[in-house]
Design an enzyme around this catalytic site. Structure first.
Site, PDB file in Angstrom:
ATOM      1  CD  GLU A 129       5.511   1.322  -4.828  1.00 57.61           C
ATOM      2  OE1 GLU A 129       6.120   2.264  -5.384  1.00 57.61           O
ATOM      3  OE2 GLU A 129       5.484   0.152  -5.268  1.00 57.61           O
ATOM      4  N   PRO A 130       5.770   4.884  -0.655  1.00 57.19           N
ATOM      5  CG  PRO A 130       7.761   4.717   0.568  1.00 57.19           C
ATOM      6  CD  PRO A 130       6.856   3.928  -0.330  1.00 57.19           C
ATOM      7  CB  SER A 134      -3.770   9.144  -5.361  1.00 57.71           C
ATOM      8  OG  SER A 134      -4.104   9.625  -4.091  1.00 57.71           O
ATOM      9  CG  PHE A 158       0.447   4.748   4.458  1.00 58.92           C
ATOM     10  CD1 PHE A 158       1.123   5.287   5.535  1.00 58.92           C
ATOM     11  CD2 PHE A 158       0.295   5.536   3.315  1.00 58.92           C
ATOM     12  CE1 PHE A 158       1.636   6.581   5.486  1.00 58.92           C
ATOM     13  CE2 PHE A 158       0.800   6.825   3.257  1.00 58.92           C
ATOM     14  CZ  PHE A 158       1.475   7.347   4.348  1.00 58.92           C
ATOM     15  CD  GLU A 243      -9.381  -0.775   0.464  1.00 56.23           C
ATOM     16  OE1 GLU A 243      -8.782  -1.016  -0.612  1.00 56.23           O
ATOM     17  OE2 GLU A 243      -8.817  -0.292   1.465  1.00 56.23           O
ATOM     18  NE  ARG A 269     -23.089  17.299  31.355  1.00 61.03           N
ATOM     19  CZ  ARG A 269     -22.090  17.470  32.202  1.00 61.03           C
ATOM     20  NH1 ARG A 269     -21.672  16.474  32.967  1.00 61.03           N
ATOM     21  NH2 ARG A 269     -21.488  18.628  32.294  1.00 61.03           N
ATOM     22  N   GLY A 341     -17.110  18.661  27.049  1.00 61.69           N
ATOM     23  CA  GLY A 341     -15.716  18.398  27.453  1.00 61.69           C
ATOM     24  C   GLY A 341     -15.430  16.907  27.534  1.00 61.69           C
ATOM     25  N   GLY A 364      -8.174   3.687   0.969  1.00 62.51           N
ATOM     26  CA  GLY A 364      -8.909   3.011  -0.114  1.00 62.51           C
ATOM     27  C   GLY A 364      -9.205   3.925  -1.295  1.00 62.51           C
ATOM     28  CB  THR A 366      -8.016  10.749  -1.480  1.00 66.51           C
ATOM     29  OG1 THR A 366      -7.913  11.087  -2.874  1.00 66.51           O
ATOM     30  CG2 THR A 366      -6.672  10.282  -0.967  1.00 66.51           C
TER      31      THR A 366
HETATM   32  C1  LIG Z   1      -4.405   3.865   8.365  1.00 67.21           C
HETATM   33  C2  LIG Z   1      -4.150   3.580   6.923  1.00 67.21           C
HETATM   34  C3  LIG Z   1      -4.256   2.284   6.450  1.00 67.21           C
HETATM   35  C4  LIG Z   1      -3.959   1.989   5.123  1.00 67.21           C
HETATM   36  N1  LIG Z   1      -3.970   0.680   4.709  1.00 67.21           N
HETATM   37  C5  LIG Z   1      -3.489   0.384   3.470  1.00 67.21           C
HETATM   38  C6  LIG Z   1      -3.303  -0.971   3.072  1.00 67.21           C
HETATM   39  O1  LIG Z   1      -3.617  -1.922   3.815  1.00 67.21           O
HETATM   40  N2  LIG Z   1      -2.764  -1.228   1.848  1.00 67.21           N
HETATM   41  C7  LIG Z   1      -2.407  -0.215   0.986  1.00 67.21           C
HETATM   42  O2  LIG Z   1      -1.918  -0.504  -0.103  1.00 67.21           O
HETATM   43  N3  LIG Z   1      -2.576   1.091   1.335  1.00 67.21           N
HETATM   44  C8  LIG Z   1      -3.094   1.408   2.552  1.00 67.21           C
HETATM   45  N4  LIG Z   1      -3.257   2.727   2.923  1.00 67.21           N
HETATM   46  C9  LIG Z   1      -2.866   3.772   1.992  1.00 67.21           C
HETATM   47  C10 LIG Z   1      -4.021   4.576   1.415  1.00 67.21           C
HETATM   48  O3  LIG Z   1      -4.741   3.797   0.492  1.00 67.21           O
HETATM   49  C11 LIG Z   1      -3.404   5.855   0.792  1.00 67.21           C
HETATM   50  O4  LIG Z   1      -2.997   6.672   1.874  1.00 67.21           O
HETATM   51  C12 LIG Z   1      -4.361   6.596  -0.103  1.00 67.21           C
HETATM   52  O5  LIG Z   1      -4.623   5.866  -1.262  1.00 67.21           O
HETATM   53  C13 LIG Z   1      -3.806   7.988  -0.513  1.00 67.21           C
HETATM   54  O6  LIG Z   1      -2.500   7.888  -1.002  1.00 67.21           O
HETATM   55  P1  LIG Z   1      -1.358   8.856  -0.404  1.00 67.21           P
HETATM   56  O7  LIG Z   1      -1.414   8.757   1.072  1.00 67.21           O
HETATM   57  O8  LIG Z   1      -0.083   8.514  -1.056  1.00 67.21           O
HETATM   58  O9  LIG Z   1      -1.792  10.329  -0.795  1.00 67.21           O
HETATM   59  P2  LIG Z   1      -1.400  11.098  -2.145  1.00 67.21           P
HETATM   60  O10 LIG Z   1      -1.701  10.262  -3.321  1.00 67.21           O
HETATM   61  O11 LIG Z   1      -0.022  11.652  -2.020  1.00 67.21           O
HETATM   62  O12 LIG Z   1      -2.425  12.319  -2.098  1.00 67.21           O
HETATM   63  C14 LIG Z   1      -2.208  13.484  -1.304  1.00 67.21           C
HETATM   64  C15 LIG Z   1      -3.368  14.441  -1.559  1.00 67.21           C
HETATM   65  O13 LIG Z   1      -3.375  14.817  -2.941  1.00 67.21           O
HETATM   66  C16 LIG Z   1      -4.624  14.525  -3.517  1.00 67.21           C
HETATM   67  N5  LIG Z   1      -4.456  14.111  -4.894  1.00 67.21           N
HETATM   68  C17 LIG Z   1      -3.619  13.158  -5.403  1.00 67.21           C
HETATM   69  N6  LIG Z   1      -3.792  13.043  -6.721  1.00 67.21           N
HETATM   70  C18 LIG Z   1      -4.771  13.916  -7.065  1.00 67.21           C
HETATM   71  C19 LIG Z   1      -5.420  14.254  -8.296  1.00 67.21           C
HETATM   72  N7  LIG Z   1      -5.129  13.644  -9.438  1.00 67.21           N
HETATM   73  N8  LIG Z   1      -6.364  15.213  -8.273  1.00 67.21           N
HETATM   74  C20 LIG Z   1      -6.693  15.840  -7.110  1.00 67.21           C
HETATM   75  N9  LIG Z   1      -6.127  15.553  -5.927  1.00 67.21           N
HETATM   76  C21 LIG Z   1      -5.189  14.609  -5.908  1.00 67.21           C
HETATM   77  C22 LIG Z   1      -5.188  13.408  -2.661  1.00 67.21           C
HETATM   78  O14 LIG Z   1      -6.583  13.315  -2.797  1.00 67.21           O
HETATM   79  C23 LIG Z   1      -4.739  13.824  -1.293  1.00 67.21           C
HETATM   80  O15 LIG Z   1      -5.611  14.783  -0.791  1.00 67.21           O
HETATM   81  C24 LIG Z   1      -3.606   3.036   4.245  1.00 67.21           C
HETATM   82  C25 LIG Z   1      -3.533   4.351   4.707  1.00 67.21           C
HETATM   83  C26 LIG Z   1      -3.787   4.636   6.022  1.00 67.21           C
HETATM   84  C27 LIG Z   1      -3.660   6.058   6.496  1.00 67.21           C
END
Ligand SMILES: Cc1cc2nc3c(=O)[nH]c(=O)nc-3n(C[C@H](O)[C@H](O)[C@H](O)COP(=O)(O)OP(=O)(O)OC[C@H]3O[C@@H](n4cnc5c(N)ncnc54)[C@H](O)[C@@H]3O)c2cc1C
Length: 380
Positions: A129-130, A134, A158, A243, A269, A341, A364, A366
């Site tokens: 969600e927005p 994580s 996402f 996953e 090359r 290049g 899946g 971070t």
């Molecule tokens: C191309 C793409 C496809 C995707 N497909 C799916 C999908 O099909 N279904 C789905 O549900 N999701 C999907 N996702 C979402 C993906 O699983 C999330 O982007 C990922 O889990 C990270 O969540 P976030 O982007 O909210 O980052 P955040 O949780 O906001 O994290 C931001 C940063 O803070 C760090 N951080 C957060 N908490 C901690 C902590 N406790 N300690 C240390 N560091 C921390 C993170 O590691 C990261 O570096 C997709 C994302 C992308 C980019």
């Protein structure tokens, strides 16, 4: 290269997926990646060729096998299809369906699993969600019970294949705060109140669609609840472990493709009167790339073997993902470097693989969250 666990059955599967990918994906890979989509007909073609049933139970419309078969199929498609975006879009059922297969009723499997495996419907998994990526335990999409339905309000983001998904396995809050209040609900396209917000533009994986999904007073039949109410978090965590293994396997496949492209380029090359391969520095770069790939492949093999035996190995899956995703970023980077290049040019495959690779330490779960899991489980 193959995995240590492979048998004659895996070899036949590789042959089948290779033939399909060379015929139905590779010739169109560049065009689909640039267009940011692949044709919907590809689902039916992949199902017809027997690719979708791999690792699903025969009684649910699959062709049997386990995680090792799915890994091999995924690797072969990445290497011979040459479009990571197409592979991940076509494969979104791999994260959407397993919770239904594991916890669904026979009726739910008939309605949601079988049509996807036949290539008639497309499925997505919607957890993120927005304001909760994580931190899954704090997701906000609310599903309030009202008679024989849940009324869903919230936004997911996402979501892979979200634009075209007919069936969305969605994490919702049915109970109180924290991980104990989460359930899984299948929400179908066409349900009033369910809209696709927007198709998101991204760094790589262009041929796959990634969407925001909105639910506004969306009435979902209570019969679409997967497993028990408020028990969804555990199912999500099991799904994540699988996953992560897949994302690690894809990282190995992407790196292998980047490596092969680099070897071929280095053999043709020329610079300073000899091929790039004639320069020891380039040969050693390639040797380091191959070594890193082999190490990650060994870890994927270990993890897959244990998962196929029925072991729960969240720590090992997290380690495998981190090792493989660090590896693919390093290998893709060096592949671009070897191409000079040309490696920075859009029509050259390693440029695209370099962008595709960047997703793997994020999606899946971070890299940082993987380390939290490894720390918590004290390794394995
Ligand atoms: C191309 C793409 C496809 C995707 N497909 C799916 C999908 O099909 N279904 C789905 O549900 N999701 C999907 N996702 C979402 C993906 O699983 C999330 O982007 C990922 O889990 C990270 O969540 P976030 O982007 O909210 O980052 P955040 O949780 O906001 O994290 C931001 C940063 O803070 C760090 N951080 C957060 N908490 C901690 C902590 N406790 N300690 C240390 N560091 C921390 C993170 O590691 C990261 O570096 C997709 C994302 C992308 C980019």
């Amino acid at each position: 290269m193959t995995y240590l666990f492979e048998t004659e059955e895996h070899a036949q599967l590789r042959d089948n997926v290779r033939r399909f990918s060379q015929k139905h994906i590779a010739p169109f890979a560049d065009a689909w990646e640039e267009a940011c989509e692949f044709p919907r007909e590809l689902y039916a073609a992949a199902a017809e060729a027997g690719l979708f049933g791999v690792s699903y139970p025969v009684e649910d419309g699959g062709s049997g096998g386990d995680v090792t078969h799915a890994l091999v199929a995924s690797e072969e498609m990445v290497i011979h299809g040459r479009s990571v975006g197409t592979c991940v879009g076509l494969g979104s059922h791999g994260i959407a369906l397993p919770p239904i297969v594991r916890l669904g009723t026979p009726e739910q499997k008939k309605r949601f699993v079988e049509p996807v495996l036949r290539g008639e419907k497309v499925s997505s998994l919607a957890i993120s969600e927005p304001n909760a990526g994580s931190d899954v335990a704090h997701l906000l999409t609310r599903a309030k019970r009202d008679g024989d339905a849940y009324v869903v309000n919230g936004t997911k983001t996402f979501i892979t294949s979200g634009c075209r998904a007919d069936i969305v396995t969605c994490a919702v809050r049915t109970g109180g705060e924290g991980h104990g209040g989460i359930s899984l609900l299948v929400i179908e396209r066409g349900t009033p109140g369910f809209t696709v917000g927007k198709k998101l533009k991204k760094t790589g994986w262009w041929a796959s669609d990634t969407a925001e999904l909105c639910f506004e007073d969306c009435r979902v039949p209570a019969a679409n609840l997967i497993g028990e109410e408020n028990q969804g978090f555990y199912a999500i965590m099991i799904n994540f472990a699988n996953e992560r293994l897949f994302l690690a396997g894809q990282s190995v496949a992407i790196a292998e493709l980047a490596y092969r492209e680099s070897v071929a380029y280095a053999k043709t090359r020329t610079a300073f009167g000899k091929t790039l391969m004639g320069h020891q520095v380039i040969r050693h770069k390639l040797a380091d790339m191959a070594t890193k790939i082999a190490a990650a492949r060994a870890l994927v093999s270990e993890c897959a073997t244990r998962v196929a035996r029925g072991e729960q190995v969240p720590g090992l899956a997290a380690m495998t993902k981190n090792a493989a995703t660090d590896m693919v970023m390093a290998v893709a980077d060096q592949a671009v470097q070897i191409h000079g290049g040309n490696g920075y040019m859009r029509e050259v495959l390693v440029e695209r693989l370099y962008r595709d690779a960047r997703l793997y330490p994020i999606g899946g779960g971070t890299r940082e969250i993987m380390n939290e899991i490894i720390a918590k489980t004290e390794g394995y």
